[in-house]
Motif scaffolding. Structure first.
Motif, PDB file in Angstrom:
ATOM      1  N   TYR A   1     -49.632  36.086   9.453  1.00 20.27           N
ATOM      2  CA  TYR A   1     -51.201  36.201   9.635  1.00 20.27           C
ATOM      3  C   TYR A   1     -51.811  35.930  10.757  1.00 20.27           C
ATOM      4  O   TYR A   1     -52.710  35.438  10.896  1.00 20.27           O
ATOM      5  N   ASN A   2     -51.197  36.332  11.826  1.00 23.75           N
ATOM      6  CA  ASN A   2     -51.477  36.068  13.177  1.00 23.75           C
ATOM      7  C   ASN A   2     -51.952  37.484  13.741  1.00 23.75           C
ATOM      8  O   ASN A   2     -51.131  38.455  13.967  1.00 23.75           O
ATOM      9  N   VAL A   3     -53.048  37.658  14.319  1.00 29.67           N
ATOM     10  CA  VAL A   3     -53.499  39.114  14.719  1.00 29.67           C
ATOM     11  C   VAL A   3     -52.739  39.721  15.985  1.00 29.67           C
ATOM     12  O   VAL A   3     -52.367  40.569  16.053  1.00 29.67           O
ATOM     13  N   PRO A   4     -52.669  38.726  16.876  1.00 22.98           N
ATOM     14  CA  PRO A   4     -51.991  39.508  18.163  1.00 22.98           C
ATOM     15  C   PRO A   4     -50.474  39.756  17.647  1.00 22.98           C
ATOM     16  O   PRO A   4     -49.916  40.915  17.855  1.00 22.98           O
ATOM     17  N   ARG A   5     -49.887  39.094  16.740  1.00 21.79           N
ATOM     18  CA  ARG A   5     -48.445  39.486  16.224  1.00 21.79           C
ATOM     19  C   ARG A   5     -48.673  40.877  15.403  1.00 21.79           C
ATOM     20  O   ARG A   5     -47.716  41.568  15.279  1.00 21.79           O
ATOM     21  N   GLY A   6     -49.760  40.867  14.677  1.00 21.05           N
ATOM     22  CA  GLY A   6     -49.799  41.944  13.945  1.00 21.05           C
ATOM     23  C   GLY A   6     -50.109  43.193  14.825  1.00 21.05           C
ATOM     24  O   GLY A   6     -49.434  44.281  14.360  1.00 21.05           O
ATOM     25  N   VAL A   7     -50.774  43.345  15.940  1.00 22.54           N
ATOM     26  CA  VAL A   7     -51.192  44.231  16.881  1.00 22.54           C
ATOM     27  C   VAL A   7     -49.601  44.658  17.442  1.00 22.54           C
ATOM     28  O   VAL A   7     -49.153  45.853  17.402  1.00 22.54           O
ATOM     29  N   GLU A   8     -48.958  43.504  17.715  1.00 20.94           N
ATOM     30  CA  GLU A   8     -47.626  44.002  18.300  1.00 20.94           C
ATOM     31  C   GLU A   8     -46.601  44.696  17.297  1.00 20.94           C
ATOM     32  O   GLU A   8     -45.809  45.629  17.579  1.00 20.94           O
ATOM     33  N   ALA A   9     -46.759  44.160  16.048  1.00 16.55           N
ATOM     34  CA  ALA A   9     -45.852  44.763  14.943  1.00 16.55           C
ATOM     35  C   ALA A   9     -46.174  46.179  14.745  1.00 16.55           C
ATOM     36  O   ALA A   9     -45.320  47.009  14.588  1.00 16.55           O
ATOM     37  N   TYR A  10     -47.463  46.488  14.936  1.00 18.16           N
ATOM     38  CA  TYR A  10     -47.884  47.802  14.809  1.00 18.16           C
ATOM     39  C   TYR A  10     -47.481  48.726  16.057  1.00 18.16           C
ATOM     40  O   TYR A  10     -46.785  49.770  15.991  1.00 18.16           O
ATOM     41  N   GLU A  11     -47.500  48.095  17.290  1.00 22.42           N
ATOM     42  CA  GLU A  11     -47.065  48.881  18.521  1.00 22.42           C
ATOM     43  C   GLU A  11     -45.638  49.090  18.381  1.00 22.42           C
ATOM     44  O   GLU A  11     -45.099  50.063  18.745  1.00 22.42           O
ATOM     45  N   ARG A  12     -44.774  48.056  17.723  1.00 23.80           N
ATOM     46  CA  ARG A  12     -43.300  48.226  17.671  1.00 23.80           C
ATOM     47  C   ARG A  12     -43.093  49.457  16.763  1.00 23.80           C
ATOM     48  O   ARG A  12     -42.170  50.243  16.951  1.00 23.80           O
ATOM     49  N   SER A  13     -43.636  49.296  15.493  1.00 28.33           N
ATOM     50  CA  SER A  13     -43.107  50.314  14.602  1.00 28.33           C
ATOM     51  C   SER A  13     -43.837  51.820  14.968  1.00 28.33           C
ATOM     52  O   SER A  13     -43.305  52.896  14.815  1.00 28.33           O
ATOM     53  N   LYS A  14     -44.908  51.826  15.902  1.00 21.09           N
ATOM     54  CA  LYS A  14     -45.367  53.040  16.527  1.00 21.09           C
ATOM     55  C   LYS A  14     -44.265  53.435  17.482  1.00 21.09           C
ATOM     56  O   LYS A  14     -43.944  54.877  17.477  1.00 21.09           O
ATOM     57  N   GLU A  15     -43.683  52.560  18.103  1.00 23.42           N
ATOM     58  CA  GLU A  15     -42.640  53.043  19.057  1.00 23.42           C
ATOM     59  C   GLU A  15     -41.428  53.511  18.366  1.00 23.42           C
ATOM     60  O   GLU A  15     -40.769  54.420  18.647  1.00 23.42           O
TER      61      GLU A  15
END
Lengths: 293, 418, 257, 367
Positions: free
Chosen positions: B81-95
């Motif tokens: 529930y941490n927004v920067p980590r959520g954004v990172e998670a999105y970027e990683r699965s986008k990659e």
């Protein structure tokens, strides 16, 4: 009538804040450590007792005794493995270590006991007591009694017992205490062990009120305004401030909320705390640190 | 932006390359990106929901739902529930090449809405995020797929009114709206006030500031001073259990309380005590319990692997919602495959796949879901369930409430600029 | 221009205990005023009252006629009163040079933005003050340790650096609280020379607290003797040396006879 | 020779005031700048640029907090709240005055946060140490509450404001056009230019009289006051600067996410920034960056490792790994923090210094 009821209930809840704050003050008094993991201690204690009762079907008394042993061990372990090594380090480093500890306890509790929410069953009737038209909760009355006993015991410990006096000496001056042959580290361990026990009282009653899961640790946030308002190193301060905060919260929710259209219950203690600090920088009962040139 | 990729960390590079594993010729592994909170403040929810989604995707793969040799990989990353980590998670699965994305948490949905839109990837936000996202024209890549807070508000009031009428009492009920004092908790307010103005019942609002571990003053007011007839309970986390416990201690009749979808799970009742919660009602957007064909299929899958069914299945409210989310993503991907062929599927195709889901019920497990380019909510259907004898039993059929009012609000929902 | 510090009837008590009463003194340029007295006589309290650490309960402090009574310590410093401390109060992690520059810190006016950009105004200001700091360093003969962390130095050098920090402020009045405590004879002599040089070469008025009677008698122009917060004697070194009351206070009654 | 100071060869005070006084660091800085601004953007994938963006933003925020906590000694547990002040100010400026340039909005956000920071720094007049730390916790809660309950500011019930993507000048077909930032690469340049300015500003600050005043207040506040430093003003300045950094950090997050949302700036984030400062090294600029890298990368690296190890040793598939990893993540995160604090209290920056010192004094084992 409603407001009297509100205030009485606020005081009862306040006594439950006090008991959590007590553990915090104990640790600070002995070792000047601000324990950001106090809420996690309460949570862990809740998990432990729920485990004995729910998973192993122990009687509440047996479970409480076993949990007591576990919490003492946890307190000692924490002190021995981490905090002992941080004596004399900058305040922020110690704060950070306890934040790390909080994260560690969260993960460990989940891994050991599972993610599921559970409730600590107490053999106390849920139905409220009525004094005239005033409504009071049985569980909270019992909890308040336990909180009072806890404070009395700790107060006795500090004033009368040999160990308590030694702890006070350490709080006064670590160097001199060392020179007097008091084993400072042992006593830090004792302080942490007691804090573990006090957390158990909080864990039982808060675990009963709101269920045990990692969210129980959030009760720790309630403790800050209490201990700061009372004074970080004052046991009586923790008691009085806990009651004040419980009262103020209740009244804020009753009076202020309808006026501002939002929940002010968690905010008002902090505002009150800052206002008091501006006049009494060391809280209501905190010892003033005298600085010399 | 086609740069030759040079990994900075050998470790990370190696891990990333394993993500793109090729199977048989032409077979394709679709990546379904998911984020989850298993270590933060909503972990008691996330741990069940995300497991449900995993199990459904595994089942779908096993059944060969995505065609010969194709499969879906549910690439889940915890964000605490941490927004920067959520954004990172999105970027990683986008990659990793995701074609569809499962969001988790309201702030993350907000933070990722612009990215999903510019990346043309559909993201689901069942039961959280912005209610305005039901408007597919304004939010083309966000799919609430389940009843938004606005629809829940409409249905809850409808239920209260129906019950009031059925009880034969005259006049209109006094309603207390007990809500979590954060954006998600306040979101239904505008719709509730609107409906209240039109219908004319009395309503008072009671805010519970997070984390809501104690709400004695509010509940005392509701029961002892305001003397509400009905309580609408829109709380999260620990607050539902605490509210039930407090209300039941003051002997407020539990069958006069209706919870929103996040105050509706077995774990909340467990924390409050099932006896205390007897009679409590709550809205559900997916089936509850284990008497569903799809749950049987998952059990059979586990049996085939020689394993007992997962314990988390017992918290069926959340687990089943996970199944529901998994099923919708799977369905959308299948639709996309049918439309353009497995090898061509892009995120945009999966969006159209979502938008062509019609009358999807998964064998009665879900409301009849119809998604269109305009309506990303699928009707806003919910079902009221009640606690009886230590379990949830259905009380109504799939229902909506005050649809006209809600659709007005949805139509007025401002599109995200940017 | 000559400087003049006057303390008139200053009094201060702590929790009912009288630490200072009716203290009156005058310090002037080109003169060294020494304050002596047994431990707990109120010497440091007097200095603390002058430098603004404590506000006096009664009395006034005048600097060149301006009333600075009860001003906050940093304001007093900005009026031109610098001091050293009985227990050295250097910033241990900073270099000697930075410590001495800190003495001039209050004279630097660049705001946050100028400091952050640095080039231009802040830099030339820094260089200008640096020049003065280096002069002080040269004067005190500590060039070779100027980049050493202050905390790593022996006590004698630390006291010298602290003197440098006070001098760097170009003070009107210099308060020295036991500048030679814990030093050997040689070090004491060198500090004495620096203090005498300061008095000779600048307009600075010096107030000196010191236990070493020899030093006090040798270099001060005027001596005030305090005991239990009161002034018991005052005058030239010769006068004080022979004052019965003083001998009594220091050595007890029987020696006075 | 190029990395050693042997004696004093400087001829002017200006030379001695230079940030880097020996040739090697100058070369190193040039190389780092080249890598950061040329090599990485050229070679980096979208994903890695995204991570670096998060690290860059976090570095700026940690740097600001470190000026307050590390340099001035005032513990703040409310840093993230000031980020949200910056974020919402910029978003409201862009909403109410649509033509405003985003750079102006960013500065506006910084200034508003600085004012808020100075306001909440006022208690530092009387309150010290741990008591002050908890007062800043109050700042976090009060600011969150205000944003949460002021619909005009927060953009309605959702508490969030979408913003236009920032633009940058670009040459297309020989004509100067204004392009929207979309890709991580665009934000990368934005973030790292701002970060570079932030680092330079902090370096300059530290060698000015203000920098000395900060340390003086931290180490011995009473002595500092007696030598003429206005402690209260110095603390307020530190609060202001730290909050300005926080505000700009919040604005950068807002630009990067295209949305201002206060739930992105919770107490959890405040604590994370404090962790960056402490683990990286209190008061150190390099430490702030190390801390930001550490805190941002730790969950990612742990995730990769646990997935890899779990898959290889225990045969975890995605579902099994997802279920068990977060708990280990929490344990290892907390455990590593405690471990670092016990082993190296001065943070990663100190470890780095130990490492470079080895080469500085080479061929001798110590100075």
């Amino acid at each position: 009538m409603y407001y009297v009821e509100l205030m009485l209930n606020g005081l009862l809840i306040g006594s439950l804040y006090s008991i959590v704050a007590l553990g915090f003050v104990l640790i600070y008094k002995a070792s000047e450590v601000i324990n950001f993991a106090q809420g996690e201690f309460v949570m862990f204690a809740g998990y432990v007792i729920a485990f004995w009762i729910l998973s192993l079907n122990f009687h509440i008394v047996a479970a409480a005794l076993l949990a007591l042993v576990v919490m003492v061990l946890v307190g000692l372990l924490v002190e021995w493995s981490v905090l002992r090594h941080l004596i004399g380090r900058p305040v922020v480093a110690v704060i950070m270590a306890t934040i790390g500890l909080a994260s560690f306890l969260q993960g460990a509790a989940q891994l050991l006991f599972g993610v599921e929410t559970r409730s600590v069953p107490l053999p106390i009737d849920d139905y409220p007591v009525f004094i005239g038209d005033l409504l009071l909760n049985r569980v909270e009355l019992v909890a308040a009694v336990f909180a009072g006993l806890g404070f009395a015991a700790v107060g006795w410990f500090f004033v009368k017992s040999r160990y308590g006096i030694a702890l006070r000496a350490i709080a006064d001056d670590q160097q001199v205490s060392l020179a007097m042959g008091i084993n400072v580290k042992t006593f830090f361990g004792i302080a942490w062990a007691i804090a573990g026990v006090v957390a158990l009282v909080g864990g039982v009653f808060w675990g009963n009120a709101s269920g045990v899961d990692t969210q129980l640790a959030l009760i720790g946030l309630k403790v800050f305004p209490v201990v700061i308002l009372g004074g970080l190193d004052s046991i009586i301060g923790a008691l009085v401030a806990g009651l004040i905060i419980g009262l103020v919260e209740s009244l804020a929710a009753g009076f202020l909320d309808p006026l501002v259209g939002g929940g002010t219950k968690d905010l008002t203690p902090y505002v009150l705390m800052i206002l008091v600090l501006m006049f009494r920088p060391y809280g209501l009962f905190g010892e003033k640190i005298i600085e010399r040139v | 932006m086609k740069h030759p990729k040079l990994s900075f960390l050998a470790l990370a590079g190696a891990a990333l390359t394993t993500v793109v594993t090729a199977g048989a010729a032409n077979a394709r592994e679709f990546v379904l990106g998911m984020q989850c909170d298993r270590s933060g403040p909503t972990q008691v929810v996330g741990n069940y929901i995300c497991d449900g989604a995993h199990d459904y995707i595994r089942l779908a793969n096993k059944m060969g739902m995505f065609g010969e040799g194709n499969s879906v990989r549910n690439f889940e990353i915890d964000h605490g529930y941490n927004v920067p980590r959520g954004v990172e998670a999105y970027e990683r699965s986008k990659e990793a090449g995701h074609v569809s994305y499962g969001l988790y948490g309201t702030p993350h949905t907000y933070a990722l809405t612009p990215k999903l839109t510019s990346d043309k990837t559909p993201g689901t936000s069942p039961g959280f995020g912005s209610a305005g996202a039901a408007n597919g024209k304004s939010y083309p890549y966000i799919f609430p797929v389940a009843a938004t807070y606005w629809s829940q508000a409409g249905a809850a009031v409808q239920f209260v009114m129906d019950e009031w009428k059925a009880s034969g009492q005259s006049g209109l009920p006094k309603v207390a709206y007990l809500y979590y004092d954060n954006p998600a908790g306040r979101e239904p307010l505008e719709v509730l006030r609107d409906i209240q103005g039109r219908v004319g019942f009395e309503m008072r609002e009671y805010a519970v500031p997070p984390p809501g571990v104690d709400m004695r003053p509010q509940v005392l007011d509701i029961v002892r001073r305001y003397k509400a007839d009905w309580v609408i309970n829109h709380t999260f986390g620990k607050a539902p259990a605490v509210s039930i416990k407090e209300l039941s201690r003051l002997r407020f009749p539990m069958n006069r309380v209706i919870g929103f979808v996040w105050a509706a799970a077995e774990i909340d009742m467990q924390a409050a005590g099932w006896e205390a919660a007897e009679g409590y009602q709550a809205l559900q957007f997916a089936g509850v319990g284990q008497n569903h064909k799809v749950i049987d299929e998952i059990k059979a899958m586990y049996a085939e692997e020689g394993k007992p069914p997962p314990e988390k299945m017992n918290v069926s409210v959340y687990y089943n919602r996970g199944v529901f989310i998994g099923a919708l993503h799977a369905r959308a991907i299948v639709n996309a495959i049918e439309a353009v062929g497995a090898e061509n599927v892009t995120g945009d195709d999966v969006r159209r796949g979502f938008e062509s889901i019609s009358d999807f019920t998964l064998g009665g497990f879900m409301p009849p879901l119809n998604l269109t380019p305009e309506d990303h909510e699928g009707g806003g259907w919910v079902q009221v369930w009640q606690v009886r004898g230590g379990q949830w039993v259905p009380l109504t059929d799939w229902m909506q409430g005050y649809r006209d009012v809600i659709m007005e609000h949805v139509a007025n929902a401002e599109p995200p600029k940017g | 221009m000559s400087n003049r510090l006057e303390v008139i009837d200053a009094a201060k008590s702590f929790g009912g205990v009288l630490a200072l009463s009716e203290a009156t003194l005058t310090a002037e340029s080109r003169r060294i005023l020494a304050i002596i007295g047994p431990n707990g006589a109120g010497k440091t309290t007097l200095i603390n009252v002058v430098s603004g650490v404590y506000a006096p309960d009664a009395g006034r402090v005048l600097l060149n006629g301006t009333d600075i009574t009860g001003r906050r310590a940093f304001e007093v410093a900005r009026h031109g009163i610098a001091r050293t401390f009985q227990n050295v109060a250097l910033f241990a992690g900073m270099t000697v040079l930075d410590n001495i520059l800190l003495g001039r810190n209050m004279l630097m006016k660049s705001g946050v933005l100028k400091c952050g950009v640095f080039w231009g105004a802040a830099r030339s200001e820094e260089i200008e003050h640096r020049r003065r700091a280096e002069e002080v360093i040269d004067f005190l003969n500590i060039t070779d340790i100027r980049t050493a962390p202050a905390g790593s130095l022996p006590l004698g050098l630390q006291k010298r650096v602290e003197l440098g920090r006070a001098l760097a402020a170009d003070p009107k009045v210099l308060l020295l609280d036991e500048p030679m405590g814990g030093m050997n004879l040689e070090e004491k002599e060198s500090i004495c020379r620096y203090v005498l040089d300061v008095v000779e070469m600048s307009d600075t008025a010096v107030i000196l607290i010191e236990h070493d009677m020899g030093v006090v008698m040798d270099i001060s122009d005027h001596i005030i003797v305090l005991d239990q917060g009161r002034k018991i004697s005052e005058g030239t070194p010769d006068h004080v040396r022979n004052d019965k009351v003083v001998i009594e206070a220091y050595l007890g009654k029987e020696h006075a006879a | 020779m190029i990395n050693r100071e042997t004696g004093t060869f400087k001829r002017t005070y200006a030379e001695d005031l230079a940030i880097y006084r020996t040739p090697l660091p100058k070369i190193a800085v040039a190389v780092i700048a080249f890598v950061v601004f040329v090599i990485i953007p050229w070679q980096g994938s979208e994903y890695w640029l995204g991570i670096l963006n998060l690290i860059g933003i976090a570095s700026l925020g940690a740097l600001g907090l470190n000026i307050l906590v590390g340099r001035t000694g005032q513990i703040s547990v409310g840093h993230a709240a000031f980020m949200s002040v910056g974020a919402y100010t910029a978003a409201v400026i862009l909403r109410e005055f649509p033509g405003t340039h985003w750079i102006l909005a960013m500065l506006g956000g910084g200034c508003a946060a600085a004012l808020a920071g100075m306001f909440f720094g006022i208690p530092s007049l009387r309150i010290k140490g741990l008591y002050l730390a908890v007062s800043t916790l109050a700042a976090q809660l009060i600011i969150e509450w205000i944003i949460n309950h002021w619909p005009w500011l927060s953009g309605g019930a959702q508490g969030s404001i979408y913003i236009q993507a920032p633009t940058f000048p670009w040459i297309e077909d020989g004509a100067l056009v204004s392009r929207k930032m979309e890709a991580n690469l665009h934000y990368y340049y934005l973030i790292y230019v701002v970060l570079a300015i932030g680092i330079l500003f902090a370096l300059n600050l530290f060698r000015s009289h203000l920098g000395r005043a900060f340390i003086a207040v931290r180490d011995r506040d009473i002595a500092a006051e007696i030598i003429g430093i206005n402690i209260f003003r110095t603390k307020l300045v530190a609060f202001g600067i730290a909050s300005f950094y926080a505000g700009v950090t919040g604005v950068l997050y807002t630009y990067f996410y295209s949305i201002a949302n206060f739930e992105s700036f919770t107490l959890l984030i405040s604590i994370q920034f404090l962790a960056m400062c402490i683990i990286g090294g209190l008061g150190s600029i390099l430490g702030s960056i190390f801390g930001a890298i550490f805190i941002t990368m730790l969950p990612i690296v742990l995730d990769f490792m646990l997935r890899g190890v779990g898959g290889a040793v225990f045969g975890w598939d995605d579902a099994a790994a997802s279920a068990i990893m977060p708990q280990w993540n929490l344990i290892m995160f907390g455990g590593l923090i405690m471990f670092f604090l016990v082993v190296e209290p001065d943070g990663l920056a100190k470890m780095w210094r130990n490492f470079t010192d080895y080469f500085r004094v080479w061929p001798f084992p110590y100075v």
